[in-house]
Design a protein around this motif. Structure first.
Motif, PDB file in Angstrom:
ATOM      1  N   LYS A  30       0.843  -1.192   0.000  1.00 28.37           N
ATOM      2  CA  LYS A  30       0.000   0.000   0.000  1.00 28.37           C
ATOM      3  C   LYS A  30       0.878   1.241   0.000  1.00 28.37           C
ATOM      4  O   LYS A  30       1.923   1.279   0.639  1.00 28.37           O
ATOM      5  N   CYS A  31       0.435   2.239  -0.698  1.00 29.64           N
ATOM      6  CA  CYS A  31       1.158   3.496  -0.781  1.00 29.64           C
ATOM      7  C   CYS A  31       1.168   4.176   0.581  1.00 29.64           C
ATOM      8  O   CYS A  31       0.237   4.035   1.366  1.00 29.64           O
ATOM      9  N   CYS A  32       2.190   4.928   0.855  1.00 32.16           N
ATOM     10  CA  CYS A  32       2.286   5.615   2.143  1.00 32.16           C
ATOM     11  C   CYS A  32       1.260   6.736   2.267  1.00 32.16           C
ATOM     12  O   CYS A  32       0.957   7.179   3.366  1.00 32.16           O
ATOM     13  N   PHE A  33       0.706   7.231   1.162  1.00 26.37           N
ATOM     14  CA  PHE A  33      -0.247   8.342   1.195  1.00 26.37           C
ATOM     15  C   PHE A  33      -1.639   7.901   1.620  1.00 26.37           C
ATOM     16  O   PHE A  33      -2.363   8.626   2.246  1.00 26.37           O
ATOM     17  N   HIS A  34      -2.024   6.704   1.265  1.00 15.10           N
ATOM     18  CA  HIS A  34      -3.360   6.215   1.585  1.00 15.10           C
ATOM     19  C   HIS A  34      -3.316   4.719   1.838  1.00 15.10           C
ATOM     20  O   HIS A  34      -2.298   4.079   1.685  1.00 15.10           O
ATOM     21  N   ARG A  35      -4.437   4.164   2.217  1.00 16.81           N
ATOM     22  CA  ARG A  35      -4.482   2.756   2.583  1.00 16.81           C
ATOM     23  C   ARG A  35      -5.081   1.874   1.498  1.00 16.81           C
ATOM     24  O   ARG A  35      -5.197   0.678   1.671  1.00 16.81           O
ATOM     25  N   SER A  36      -5.502   2.427   0.398  1.00 16.14           N
ATOM     26  CA  SER A  36      -6.071   1.632  -0.681  1.00 16.14           C
ATOM     27  C   SER A  36      -4.984   0.851  -1.391  1.00 16.14           C
ATOM     28  O   SER A  36      -3.830   1.264  -1.452  1.00 16.14           O
ATOM     29  N   THR A  37      -5.376  -0.278  -1.950  1.00 18.15           N
ATOM     30  CA  THR A  37      -4.428  -1.087  -2.712  1.00 18.15           C
ATOM     31  C   THR A  37      -4.172  -0.416  -4.060  1.00 18.15           C
ATOM     32  O   THR A  37      -4.972   0.405  -4.521  1.00 18.15           O
ATOM     33  N   PRO A  38      -3.090  -0.778  -4.733  1.00 16.41           N
ATOM     34  CA  PRO A  38      -2.844  -0.227  -6.066  1.00 16.41           C
ATOM     35  C   PRO A  38      -4.000  -0.503  -7.027  1.00 16.41           C
ATOM     36  O   PRO A  38      -4.340   0.345  -7.843  1.00 16.41           O
ATOM     37  N   LYS A  39      -4.641  -1.670  -6.908  1.00 15.97           N
ATOM     38  CA  LYS A  39      -5.777  -1.985  -7.776  1.00 15.97           C
ATOM     39  C   LYS A  39      -6.927  -1.011  -7.528  1.00 15.97           C
ATOM     40  O   LYS A  39      -7.545  -0.510  -8.475  1.00 15.97           O
ATOM     41  N   GLU A  40      -7.218  -0.735  -6.246  1.00 11.40           N
ATOM     42  CA  GLU A  40      -8.271   0.231  -5.917  1.00 11.40           C
ATOM     43  C   GLU A  40      -7.907   1.621  -6.437  1.00 11.40           C
ATOM     44  O   GLU A  40      -8.747   2.321  -6.995  1.00 11.40           O
ATOM     45  N   THR A  41      -6.657   1.979  -6.249  1.00  2.95           N
ATOM     46  CA  THR A  41      -6.191   3.288  -6.699  1.00  2.95           C
ATOM     47  C   THR A  41      -6.322   3.429  -8.210  1.00  2.95           C
ATOM     48  O   THR A  41      -6.755   4.466  -8.706  1.00  2.95           O
ATOM     49  N   MET A  42      -5.991   2.399  -8.958  1.00  2.00           N
ATOM     50  CA  MET A  42      -6.128   2.444 -10.416  1.00  2.00           C
ATOM     51  C   MET A  42      -7.592   2.588 -10.832  1.00  2.00           C
ATOM     52  O   MET A  42      -7.901   3.229 -11.832  1.00  2.00           O
ATOM     53  N   ALA A  43      -8.514   2.016 -10.059  1.00  2.00           N
ATOM     54  CA  ALA A  43      -9.940   2.113 -10.372  1.00  2.00           C
ATOM     55  C   ALA A  43     -10.433   3.555 -10.292  1.00  2.00           C
ATOM     56  O   ALA A  43     -11.404   3.911 -10.952  1.00  2.00           O
ATOM     57  N   TRP A  44      -9.749   4.382  -9.509  1.00  2.00           N
ATOM     58  CA  TRP A  44     -10.148   5.784  -9.391  1.00  2.00           C
ATOM     59  C   TRP A  44     -10.096   6.497 -10.737  1.00  2.00           C
ATOM     60  O   TRP A  44     -10.825   7.447 -10.964  1.00  2.00           O
ATOM     61  N   SER A  45      -9.232   6.040 -11.626  1.00  2.00           N
ATOM     62  CA  SER A  45      -9.090   6.712 -12.920  1.00  2.00           C
ATOM     63  C   SER A  45     -10.252   6.399 -13.864  1.00  2.00           C
ATOM     64  O   SER A  45     -10.402   7.050 -14.888  1.00  2.00           O
ATOM     65  N   GLU A  46     -11.085   5.426 -13.500  1.00  2.00           N
ATOM     66  CA  GLU A  46     -12.194   5.041 -14.372  1.00  2.00           C
ATOM     67  C   GLU A  46     -13.320   6.069 -14.371  1.00  2.00           C
ATOM     68  O   GLU A  46     -13.830   6.437 -15.421  1.00  2.00           O
ATOM     69  N   THR A  47     -13.743   6.505 -13.192  1.00  2.00           N
ATOM     70  CA  THR A  47     -14.793   7.520 -13.086  1.00  2.00           C
ATOM     71  C   THR A  47     -14.575   8.353 -11.839  1.00  2.00           C
ATOM     72  O   THR A  47     -13.977   7.889 -10.869  1.00  2.00           O
ATOM     73  N   VAL A  48     -15.099   9.547 -11.856  1.00  2.00           N
ATOM     74  CA  VAL A  48     -15.030  10.407 -10.676  1.00  2.00           C
ATOM     75  C   VAL A  48     -15.833   9.775  -9.545  1.00  2.00           C
ATOM     76  O   VAL A  48     -15.432   9.836  -8.382  1.00  2.00           O
ATOM     77  N   ASP A  49     -16.947   9.139  -9.880  1.00  2.00           N
ATOM     78  CA  ASP A  49     -17.755   8.485  -8.848  1.00  2.00           C
ATOM     79  C   ASP A  49     -16.948   7.416  -8.113  1.00  2.00           C
ATOM     80  O   ASP A  49     -17.036   7.307  -6.891  1.00  2.00           O
ATOM     81  N   THR A  50     -16.167   6.635  -8.850  1.00  2.00           N
ATOM     82  CA  THR A  50     -15.330   5.612  -8.226  1.00  2.00           C
ATOM     83  C   THR A  50     -14.343   6.252  -7.266  1.00  2.00           C
ATOM     84  O   THR A  50     -14.140   5.770  -6.154  1.00  2.00           O
ATOM     85  N   LEU A  51     -13.754   7.330  -7.678  1.00  2.00           N
ATOM     86  CA  LEU A  51     -12.807   8.065  -6.834  1.00  2.00           C
ATOM     87  C   LEU A  51     -13.491   8.567  -5.565  1.00  2.00           C
ATOM     88  O   LEU A  51     -13.015   8.368  -4.454  1.00  2.00           O
ATOM     89  N   LEU A  52     -14.652   9.206  -5.723  1.00  2.00           N
ATOM     90  CA  LEU A  52     -15.307   9.856  -4.600  1.00  2.00           C
ATOM     91  C   LEU A  52     -16.022   8.884  -3.672  1.00  2.00           C
ATOM     92  O   LEU A  52     -16.278   9.215  -2.515  1.00  2.00           O
ATOM     93  N   GLU A  53     -16.331   7.683  -4.147  1.00  2.00           N
ATOM     94  CA  GLU A  53     -16.972   6.674  -3.310  1.00  2.00           C
ATOM     95  C   GLU A  53     -15.972   5.997  -2.374  1.00  2.00           C
ATOM     96  O   GLU A  53     -16.365   5.330  -1.423  1.00  2.00           O
ATOM     97  N   ASN A  54     -14.700   6.149  -2.639  1.00  2.00           N
ATOM     98  CA  ASN A  54     -13.652   5.552  -1.829  1.00  2.00           C
ATOM     99  C   ASN A  54     -13.117   6.612  -0.872  1.00  2.00           C
ATOM    100  O   ASN A  54     -12.727   7.701  -1.306  1.00  2.00           O
TER     101      ASN A  54
END
Length: 85
Positions: free
Chosen positions: A4-28
């Protein structure tokens, strides 16, 4: 276990999903925190707060609460010289 990145606790897979939609980003919660940090650096944090207030408003069923929330959004974000215009 995923690294996990030192900036947040999400996995790299979760973090990559943020680039799919703003909703995905904001729901996490980590995505929202990262986006809020970015907006603070751009002096525009009020934009995410306005968006979140509008999203909450859209889910409101009670007409009394709708009127109250609409007034709050207007006075906080929209009217001339609003504190978070």
């Amino acid at each position: 276990m995923p690294v996990k990145c030192c900036f947040h606790r999400s996995t790299p897979k979760e973090t990559m999903a943020w680039s799919e939609t703003v909703d995905t980003l904001l729901e996490n919660k980590d995505g929202l925190a990262a986006f809020r940090t970015f907006l603070k650096s751009e002096f525009s944090e009020e934009n995410i707060d306005f968006w979140m207030a509008c999203e909450d408003f859209k889910k409101t069923k009670s007409s009394a609460k709708i009127a109250s929330k609409a007034r709050k959004i207007y006075s906080e974000f929209i009217q001339a010289d609003a504190p978070r215009e």
